[in-house]
Design a protein around this motif. Structure first.
Motif, PDB file in Angstrom:
ATOM      1  N   GLY A 798       0.783  -1.226   0.000  1.00  0.00           N
ATOM      2  CA  GLY A 798       0.000   0.000   0.000  1.00  0.00           C
ATOM      3  C   GLY A 798       0.810   1.269   0.000  1.00  0.00           C
ATOM      4  O   GLY A 798       0.238   2.368   0.078  1.00  0.00           O
ATOM      5  N   ARG A 799       2.139   1.216  -0.107  1.00  0.00           N
ATOM      6  CA  ARG A 799       2.973   2.420  -0.053  1.00  0.00           C
ATOM      7  C   ARG A 799       3.336   2.962  -1.441  1.00  0.00           C
ATOM      8  O   ARG A 799       4.202   3.808  -1.561  1.00  0.00           O
ATOM      9  CB  ARG A 799       4.254   2.130   0.737  1.00  0.00           C
ATOM     10  N   LEU A 805      -3.101   1.663  -3.372  1.00  0.00           N
ATOM     11  CA  LEU A 805      -3.858   0.416  -3.307  1.00  0.00           C
ATOM     12  C   LEU A 805      -3.047  -0.656  -2.591  1.00  0.00           C
ATOM     13  O   LEU A 805      -1.816  -0.642  -2.604  1.00  0.00           O
ATOM     14  CB  LEU A 805      -4.218  -0.057  -4.716  1.00  0.00           C
ATOM     15  N   VAL A 806      -3.760  -1.629  -2.004  1.00  0.00           N
ATOM     16  CA  VAL A 806      -3.112  -2.670  -1.207  1.00  0.00           C
ATOM     17  C   VAL A 806      -3.447  -4.043  -1.769  1.00  0.00           C
ATOM     18  O   VAL A 806      -4.607  -4.329  -2.081  1.00  0.00           O
ATOM     19  CB  VAL A 806      -3.561  -2.596   0.274  1.00  0.00           C
ATOM     20  N   GLY A 807      -2.430  -4.906  -1.904  1.00  0.00           N
ATOM     21  CA  GLY A 807      -2.622  -6.317  -2.218  1.00  0.00           C
ATOM     22  C   GLY A 807      -3.466  -6.570  -3.447  1.00  0.00           C
ATOM     23  O   GLY A 807      -3.198  -6.086  -4.542  1.00  0.00           O
ATOM     24  N   GLU A 808      -4.569  -7.326  -3.238  1.00  0.00           N
ATOM     25  CA  GLU A 808      -5.424  -7.738  -4.333  1.00  0.00           C
ATOM     26  C   GLU A 808      -6.215  -6.590  -4.947  1.00  0.00           C
ATOM     27  O   GLU A 808      -6.855  -6.753  -5.986  1.00  0.00           O
ATOM     28  CB  GLU A 808      -6.395  -8.826  -3.861  1.00  0.00           C
ATOM     29  N   GLU A 809      -6.185  -5.424  -4.288  1.00  0.00           N
ATOM     30  CA  GLU A 809      -6.841  -4.264  -4.897  1.00  0.00           C
ATOM     31  C   GLU A 809      -6.127  -3.844  -6.182  1.00  0.00           C
ATOM     32  O   GLU A 809      -6.729  -3.232  -7.069  1.00  0.00           O
ATOM     33  CB  GLU A 809      -6.854  -3.081  -3.918  1.00  0.00           C
ATOM     34  N   ILE A 810      -4.853  -4.163  -6.271  1.00  0.00           N
ATOM     35  CA  ILE A 810      -4.066  -3.819  -7.453  1.00  0.00           C
ATOM     36  C   ILE A 810      -4.331  -4.871  -8.521  1.00  0.00           C
ATOM     37  O   ILE A 810      -4.229  -6.072  -8.236  1.00  0.00           O
ATOM     38  CB  ILE A 810      -2.559  -3.787  -7.122  1.00  0.00           C
ATOM     39  N   PRO A 811      -4.682  -4.474  -9.731  1.00  0.00           N
ATOM     40  CA  PRO A 811      -4.876  -5.485 -10.783  1.00  0.00           C
ATOM     41  C   PRO A 811      -3.635  -6.365 -10.930  1.00  0.00           C
ATOM     42  O   PRO A 811      -2.504  -5.871 -10.864  1.00  0.00           O
ATOM     43  CB  PRO A 811      -5.114  -4.644 -12.043  1.00  0.00           C
TER      44      PRO A 811
END
Length: 905
Positions: A798-799, A805-811
């Protein structure tokens, strides 16, 4: 009726008066009719007729067909005249309510149907005497009544079309044989339903099934008309224009009549497309087409010639009249303002037109088109937005723009080489794979054919002794019917054939089981071989296919254990449907497999293209087969003869469907092939475009030249390792190629700053991700990769940026590109570090797994790297220096110093 001529009003009122009188006269006796069974019959057939009346088919020649006439005719044979007249009235009411016809139109339809129905009833009663309907005299009387109903009804309709709308017999086609036969066939189905009703009302379910096939075939003329229309503009297409032009030229030459052709070309439509988009260009094209149509007579023919060009056929128009029409169109186009969504203000367009006249400017179609085309070219050279006549074209222009460079019409059907005369290209199958011709033999095909033949022969050998011995006349009768059905088989688009032998074998399976199937199948295969001149192995295959599919149908049907009796009808429908589906799927599947093995196509695609559309058709055939089997079981030979009519209806609907869709299927195949080629070309262009963009992006910084290409290569490798399908891999590749496209909007002062960036400068540099997303969002073909470009600098913890965005939020695609971007930066020499080997890159990636990188993508890259080793990694900066050194040594002027810059990617 105020808009109608006096003659039309008198005619309509006469029919209304006579129909109303007959309704009242026959309706009076209904008060004394007390039999409940008669009223029950009336209620059923009135409901069926009213419901089916809603499913109207209107042909391009202004004729309306409704399958309700079958139910009306069944009522004519079963009910008293008063009930028949009342049924006609009530059957039309739902249609009247739904379509909101003017009162006099539907009133005329009701009155005309009452007249014809009562006339048919009178003929039937006078002819039959005291005989039963299911007798020779009864059937003959019904046929006479049906013929009278058909002919008189069509005459009444033809008269009103001519008097009220000015549509001649030739234009309407009301008395053409095909149209008369269609209605007559519908009435024959009604006659069969009447016979079935007398036997058992439940049989009406089976008796009405042919109506679905007829309704399907009645829709084909409308589809055929749609095939003549250019979808984008609504005018005719050039194929239809060419056919009509040839016909009109022959007529003009025979009767010495004038004729003109106008070619029209929109001026500078490409400028509209470039300035306002292709959607705006399409709106202008449609608008111009409407202007052209509005300025023509009813019998003139406008067509889209191609692109922004139109062709107009003007029968009975001399050169001066054609010029006036063309100039009227030109002026209206010039005066029109076209509203388009991509412009705040309406846009304008102009058009140039050329006129050619028969016979001064040509006697053949292509010559006329050529001369009109030259006139258009003259109008363009003269400043556009004008009309020129072919006689005004200079000799110099004719020499410059030769005949071969001008437009030519597509060949007419007569001019096209026939499939039989054309030499098939290598690898193309012509004709039926099992109906003559040569195949591309292979071991898989030979093996498959051998297995099918062996299976068919084995079943025949086992079950032939079980063929019925006590009813050999019946089994021979079915064999004879199978031979006739196959001899009259219909060609199915040049790839196979379809016939009523399916019904014969299916009825045999229901009546005699597998023993009957193995007896009848060889006779059907023999007839097929005679008709299509099959060699031995094809006849064996066809016999085996019939045997296998018919045996499957018999097994499915008799597995349910119900005897073939009318009282079991409700329980026999499901086994029949399943047996019919099994029969058709196996038979068509075997043929599709052979075609696929001979053409190297997928068997599933072959079946979908050639056979899937007939699945519902053969399900209905199965229900008809049950009807015939029940008739034969109950009444023997006479029952079989009485129910031949539904089978003839089926063959007629098959013939009409195939005949009328033949050109459409060929056109669809041609368009599909063109679309495939165009798609391949567009795909190549897109690929080259993305690669060019990648080079442009990297060229701003010579020391990361090739960076985007390598990121794409690494990303593709990781995506494949993760099991992405090809389509998704391609999206990853395209996104990786342009992942830094946003840097085009970043100042070079920031990109190449040799010292550390300030906080504000870092934020500014990070904006390249959102800039890139905005660039791509504006292009329709690249919108699907926008999120991958926008989020490729997000960190797993998330940095990252731009949204944290964090983890699975990122495509997942963005995570892959982000990792590969870092890999390429680590692998290449930079001012702040030397390029790393694969082993150190793996260490760095695993150290950043869970923080900067997605652990799953890290492990996927590690597997690829361990498999490929040092071959995977390329140091782009070092390679570029070596290339430039080599180039400098060749020219003898090496003076090169590396440029200092910040980290790329």
């Amino acid at each position: 009726m105020h808009g109608l001529s006096r003659r039309a009003q008198i005619y309509i009122c006469s029919v209304l008066g006579l129909g109303g009188f007959l309704l009242l006269w026959q309706g009076i006796g209904l008060w004394n009719l007390r039999e409940e069974s008669i009223w029950f019959t009336w209620i059923i057939f009135t409901g069926l007729a009213a419901f089916s009346q809603l499913f109207k088919v209107t042909t391009p020649k202004h004729q309306n067909y409704v399958i309700s006439s079958a139910f009306v005719f069944a009522a004519i044979l079963l009910l008293p005249p008063g009930q028949v007249a009342l049924l006609v009235v009530l059957a039309h009411l739902p249609e009247w309510i739904r379509y909101r016809y003017p009162w006099y139109i539907q009133s005329f339809n009701i009155a005309a149907d009452i007249l014809t129905a009562l006339l048919a009833k009178s003929i039937y009663l006078l002819s039959i005497g005291g005989a039963a309907l299911l007798s020779v005299k009864g059937v003959a009387s019904a046929i006479a009544a049906a013929a009278a109903f058909t002919l008189v009804n069509h005459i009444l309709v033809a008269a009103v079309l001519y008097l009220a709308r000015g549509i001649s017999l030739r234009e309407s086609g009301t008395l053409e044989v095909d149209n008369l036969l269609t209605d007559f066939v519908l009435l024959c189905v009604g006659g069969s339903m009447a016979i079935l009703w007398n036997l058992d009302p439940w049989l009406i379910i089976l008796g009405s099934s042919p109506l679905l096939l007829i309704y399907r075939s009645l829709n084909i003329p409308t589809l055929k008309e749609e095939a003549r229309i250019d979808a984008k503009t609504g005018v005719y297409n050039i194929k239809h224009f060419a056919q009509v032009l040839n016909e009109e030229l022959r007529r003009a030459a025979r009767f010495d009549r004038p004729l003109a052709v106008v070619m029209a070309d929109l001026d500078l439509l490409r400028n509209i497309n470039n300035s306002y988009g292709h959607l705006a260009g399409d709106i202008v094209l449609k608008g111009v087409a409407e202007i052209i149509k509005s300025n023509l007579r009813e019998y003139d023919l406008p067509a889209r010639f191609g692109g922004e060009e139109f062709a107009i056929l003007l029968p009975e128009a001399d050169s001066q009249e054609a010029y006036l029409v063309a100039d009227r169109i030109r002026k209206e186009v010039e005066a029109t303002r076209f509203e388009v969504p991509t412009s705040d203000l309406p846009i304008r367009a102009t058009i140039s037109l050329g006129v050619a006249h028969f016979p001064e400017h040509g006697r053949e179609a292509n010559e006329m088109i050529h001369q009109a085309d030259l006139a258009v070219y003259q109008a363009k050279l003269s400043g556009r937005n004008r009309v020129c006549v072919a006689s005004d074209v200079s000799l110099k222009l004719e020499m410059v723009r030769g005949f071969e460079e001008s437009h030519r019409l597509p060949p007419s059907e007569a001019e096209r080489p026939s499939p039989q005369s054309r030499e098939p290209p290598r690898g193309e199958e012509e004709g039926r794979p099992l109906d003559g011709g040569s195949e591309r033999w292979s071991w898989p095909m030979m093996t498959f054919l051998g297995l099918v033949v062996a299976g068919g022969l084995a079943i025949t050998a086992h079950y032939l002794p079980q063929a019925p011995q006590d009813d050999w006349r019946g089994i021979v009768l079915f064999a004879g019917l199978g031979i006739l059905a196959e001899l009259f088989a219909l060609d199915l688009y040049g790839g196979s054939s379809v016939s009523l032998s399916f019904v014969v074998i299916f009825v045999t399976a229901l009546s005699y089981g597998i023993g009957g199937v193995v007896f009848v199948s060889p006779f059907v295969a023999l007839a097929h071989a005679i008709k299509f001149r099959n060699v031995g192995y094809k006849a064996l295959f066809n016999m085996s296919a019939y045997t296998l599919s018919g045996s499957l149908a018999a097994s499915i049907f008799w597995a349910f254990g119900y005897s073939l009796e009318v009282r079991n009808l409700p329980y026999l429908i499901l086994p029949t449907i399943l047996a019919a589906l099994g029969n058709y799927l196996l038979n068509s599947g075997l043929v599709a497999m052979v075609i696929a093995l001979g053409t190297e196509e997928s068997s599933l695609s072959v079946w979908n293209e050639r056979f899937r559309w007939l699945l519902g058709h053969y399900t209905i055939l199965g229900l008809l087969g049950l009807l015939v089997a029940l008739a034969y079981a109950s009444f023997g030979f006479y029952g079989l003869v009485a129910f031949v009519a539904p089978l003839l209806v089926v063959r007629y609907s098959q013939m009409q469907y195939i005949k009328r869709t033949l050109s459409s299927v060929a056109e669809l195949k041609r368009v599909n092939e063109e679309l495939i080629k165009a798609s391949e070309q567009i795909g190549t262009i897109n690929q080259e475009l993305f690669e060019t963009l990648a080079q442009m992006i990297d060229s701003r910084d010579p020391f990361v030249y090739g960076h985007s290409q390598l990121v794409a290569e690494y990303a593709v490798a990781v995506a494949k390792e993760l099991g992405f399908p090809e389509e998704r891999v391609e999206l990853v590749r395209r996104a990786a190629l342009v992942h830094d496209i946003g840097k085009i909007g970043i100042s070079e002062r920031i990109l190449y700053k040799p010292t550390k960036l300030t906080h504000q400068e870092s934020i500014y540099l990070q904006s390249h991700t959102t800039l890139g997303a905005e660039f791509l969002e504006g292009c329709h073909s690249s919108r699907d990769i926008t999120p991958y470009v926008k989020y490729h600098h997000e960190w797993f913890d998330g940095r990252g940026y731009p949204e944290g965005l964090v983890g699975e939020e990122i495509p997942l695609e963005a995570r892959i590109i982000g990792l590969c971007d870092a890999v390429e930066a680590m692998a290449s020499d930079r001012p702040y570090h030397q390029g790393m080997p694969v082993s150190k890159i793996i260490v760095e990636l695993r150290r950043g797994a869970g923080t900067q990188f997605d652990p799953r993508t890290v492990e996927a890259f590690v597997r690829v790297a361990q498999r490929e080793g040092d071959r995977l990694i390329v140091n782009t900066a070092r390679r570029l220096i070596e290339e430039r050194k080599g180039l400098a040594e060749e020219v003898g002027a090496f003076d090169f110093a590396p440029h200092t810059h910040t980290m790329g990617g």
